[in-house]
Design a protein around this motif. Structure first.
Motif, PDB file in Angstrom:
ATOM      1  N   ARG A   1     -17.239  24.781 -30.556  1.00 25.19           N
ATOM      2  CA  ARG A   1     -16.565  25.391 -31.708  1.00 25.19           C
ATOM      3  C   ARG A   1     -16.851  26.884 -31.764  1.00 25.19           C
ATOM      4  O   ARG A   1     -18.016  27.290 -31.669  1.00 25.19           O
ATOM      5  CB  ARG A   1     -17.072  24.765 -33.014  1.00 25.19           C
ATOM      6  CG  ARG A   1     -16.863  23.267 -33.082  1.00 25.19           C
ATOM      7  CD  ARG A   1     -17.496  22.705 -34.350  1.00 25.19           C
ATOM      8  NE  ARG A   1     -17.379  21.249 -34.386  1.00 25.19           N
ATOM      9  CZ  ARG A   1     -16.318  20.608 -34.854  1.00 25.19           C
ATOM     10  NH1 ARG A   1     -15.289  21.277 -35.325  1.00 25.19           N
ATOM     11  NH2 ARG A   1     -16.282  19.293 -34.868  1.00 25.19           N
TER      12      ARG A   1
ATOM     13  N   ASP B   1      -3.729  18.206 -28.085  1.00 28.85           N
ATOM     14  CA  ASP B   1      -4.371  17.040 -28.712  1.00 28.85           C
ATOM     15  C   ASP B   1      -5.877  17.228 -28.798  1.00 28.85           C
ATOM     16  O   ASP B   1      -6.528  16.628 -29.663  1.00 28.85           O
ATOM     17  CB  ASP B   1      -4.129  15.770 -27.869  1.00 28.85           C
ATOM     18  CG  ASP B   1      -2.815  15.089 -28.182  1.00 28.85           C
ATOM     19  OD1 ASP B   1      -1.967  15.697 -28.859  1.00 28.85           O
ATOM     20  OD2 ASP B   1      -2.642  13.937 -27.723  1.00 28.85           O
ATOM     21  N   THR B   2      -6.435  17.994 -27.893  1.00 27.97           N
ATOM     22  CA  THR B   2      -7.900  18.071 -27.777  1.00 27.97           C
ATOM     23  C   THR B   2      -8.463  19.461 -28.077  1.00 27.97           C
ATOM     24  O   THR B   2      -9.679  19.653 -27.979  1.00 27.97           O
ATOM     25  CB  THR B   2      -8.354  17.638 -26.370  1.00 27.97           C
ATOM     26  OG1 THR B   2      -7.812  18.558 -25.404  1.00 27.97           O
ATOM     27  CG2 THR B   2      -7.902  16.236 -26.025  1.00 27.97           C
ATOM     28  N   CYS B   3      -7.573  20.404 -28.373  1.00 29.95           N
ATOM     29  CA  CYS B   3      -8.016  21.767 -28.694  1.00 29.95           C
ATOM     30  C   CYS B   3      -7.371  22.177 -30.011  1.00 29.95           C
ATOM     31  O   CYS B   3      -6.272  21.727 -30.334  1.00 29.95           O
ATOM     32  CB  CYS B   3      -7.515  22.780 -27.658  1.00 29.95           C
ATOM     33  SG  CYS B   3      -7.983  22.466 -25.959  1.00 29.95           S
TER      34      CYS B   3
HETATM   35  N1  UDP Z   1     -11.160  16.127 -30.859  1.00 34.32           N
HETATM   36  C1  UDP Z   1     -10.578  15.305 -29.910  1.00 34.32           C
HETATM   37  N2  UDP Z   1     -10.786  13.948 -29.994  1.00 34.32           N
HETATM   38  C2  UDP Z   1     -11.529  13.375 -30.965  1.00 34.32           C
HETATM   39  C3  UDP Z   1     -12.123  14.208 -31.929  1.00 34.32           C
HETATM   40  C4  UDP Z   1     -11.919  15.573 -31.849  1.00 34.32           C
HETATM   41  O1  UDP Z   1      -9.918  15.765 -29.001  1.00 34.32           O
HETATM   42  O2  UDP Z   1     -11.677  12.137 -30.968  1.00 34.32           O
HETATM   43  C5  UDP Z   1     -10.965  17.584 -30.768  1.00 34.32           C
HETATM   44  C6  UDP Z   1     -10.097  18.120 -31.891  1.00 34.32           C
HETATM   45  O3  UDP Z   1      -8.744  18.224 -31.493  1.00 34.32           O
HETATM   46  C7  UDP Z   1     -10.680  19.490 -32.135  1.00 34.32           C
HETATM   47  C8  UDP Z   1     -12.163  19.335 -31.759  1.00 34.32           C
HETATM   48  O4  UDP Z   1     -12.232  18.193 -30.918  1.00 34.32           O
HETATM   49  O5  UDP Z   1     -10.088  20.442 -31.257  1.00 34.32           O
HETATM   50  C9  UDP Z   1     -13.058  19.161 -32.942  1.00 34.32           C
HETATM   51  O6  UDP Z   1     -12.579  18.121 -33.740  1.00 34.32           O
HETATM   52  P1  UDP Z   1     -13.279  17.703 -35.113  1.00 34.32           P
HETATM   53  O7  UDP Z   1     -14.655  17.221 -34.828  1.00 34.32           O
HETATM   54  O8  UDP Z   1     -13.145  18.830 -36.075  1.00 34.32           O
HETATM   55  O9  UDP Z   1     -12.517  16.420 -35.582  1.00 34.32           O
HETATM   56  P2  UDP Z   1     -11.183  16.200 -36.412  1.00 34.32           P
HETATM   57  O10 UDP Z   1     -11.198  17.144 -37.561  1.00 34.32           O
HETATM   58  O11 UDP Z   1     -10.093  16.462 -35.421  1.00 34.32           O
HETATM   59  O12 UDP Z   1     -11.294  14.771 -36.787  1.00 34.32           O
END
Ligand code: UDP
Length: 237
Positions: free
Chosen positions: A94, A196-198
């Motif tokens: 992050r 999806d992951t960023c």
């Molecule tokens: N993320 C992901 N898969 C997951 C959880 C999170 O790809 O199962 C990614 C999400 O898209 C973000 C980052 O990891 O870019 C941090 O996510 P966060 O922990 O804030 O969770 P969220 O708010 O998405 O539940």
């Protein structure tokens, strides 16, 4: 290379065996889930965007010396990858507080962090991917100490490379999640790098160009996926 039996169907991808036991075929779907699959939907064209963008980043990172599972793009939705055993520890980096970090720690979304913050999560749908630390990883035998250190080192390097490259497209890398795998005794980057992951924000307007548009019902989801792919690859993906 023939596509053989389906090994696994995840939330966003299917994994197939091929006639080479060291190679899997991954097929990216348009299915979208959020909040541990409580919210479900479809983002038309997402599979194509995520396949192409992941291929783009994997090639980019290989050139920088980061080993990845990527072998080759087959078509709009499919790629060949090395048949890794996925490490059950996700790595999140992050740069700006958002999402679960803001909720958990009370740091308003959008607050720049004074240094990149690395989090490990236990990859478990039943438990909702809880945050864990190095001691948890060790006692649960999810990864060895050298593997943990290597994943952390790769994740920080990837953050630097991606941030610098995204700046050219006027995109801020807020945070992202990585998964690693073991292949022939080595740790290599696996899974995907996609909207999806960023979290991708337009650097000027802070407009969200990622899955938060789906998670939070912000509208313009498909358009954001197309736009971020085009900006990053310049249409030459
Ligand atoms: N993320 C992901 N898969 C997951 C959880 C999170 O790809 O199962 C990614 C999400 O898209 C973000 C980052 O990891 O870019 C941090 O996510 P966060 O922990 O804030 O969770 P969220 O708010 O998405 O539940």
């Amino acid at each position: 290379m023939n596509k053989l039996k389906q090994l696994y169907e995840g939330k966003a991808k299917k994994v197939f065996k091929t006639d080479n036991p060291d190679i899997y075929l991954i097929q990216y779907k348009d299915d979208a889930t959020a909040f541990n699959a409580q919210k479900r939907g479809t983002i038309v064209g997402k599979g194509v965007v995520n396949n192409k963008m992941s291929a783009y980043w994997f090639l980019f990172l290989e050139e920088k010396g980061i080993p990845t599972h990527f072998i080759e793009l087959l078509n709009d939705r499919e790629m060949l990858v090395k048949a890794v055993e996925i490490v059950k520890t996700e790595v999140i980096i992050r740069n700006i507080a958002a999402g679960s970090m803001s909720k958990r720690l009370g740091i308003p979304e959008g607050t720049p962090l004074s240094q990149p913050v690395l989090e490990f999560c236990y990859k478990s749908d039943e438990l909702g991917d809880p945050v864990i630390n190095r001691d948890h990883i060790r006692v649960m035998k999810l990864a060895t100490d050298p593997e943990i250190e290597l994943m952390a080192e790769y994740a920080h390097k990837i953050n630097g490379y991606l941030q610098a490259e995204l700046l050219k497209s006027n995109i801020t890398l807020v945070d992202f999640k990585l998964e690693f795998g073991r292949f022939q005794g080595e740790i290599i980057l696996a899974d995907e790098i996609s909207p999806d992951t960023c979290r991708f924000w337009d650097s000027t307007t802070n407009k969200k160009l990622d899955k938060d548009r789906f998670r939070r019902d912000l509208g313009g989801v498909e358009e954001a996926y197309q736009e971020v792919l085009k900006r990053i690859t310049g249409g030459k993906e």
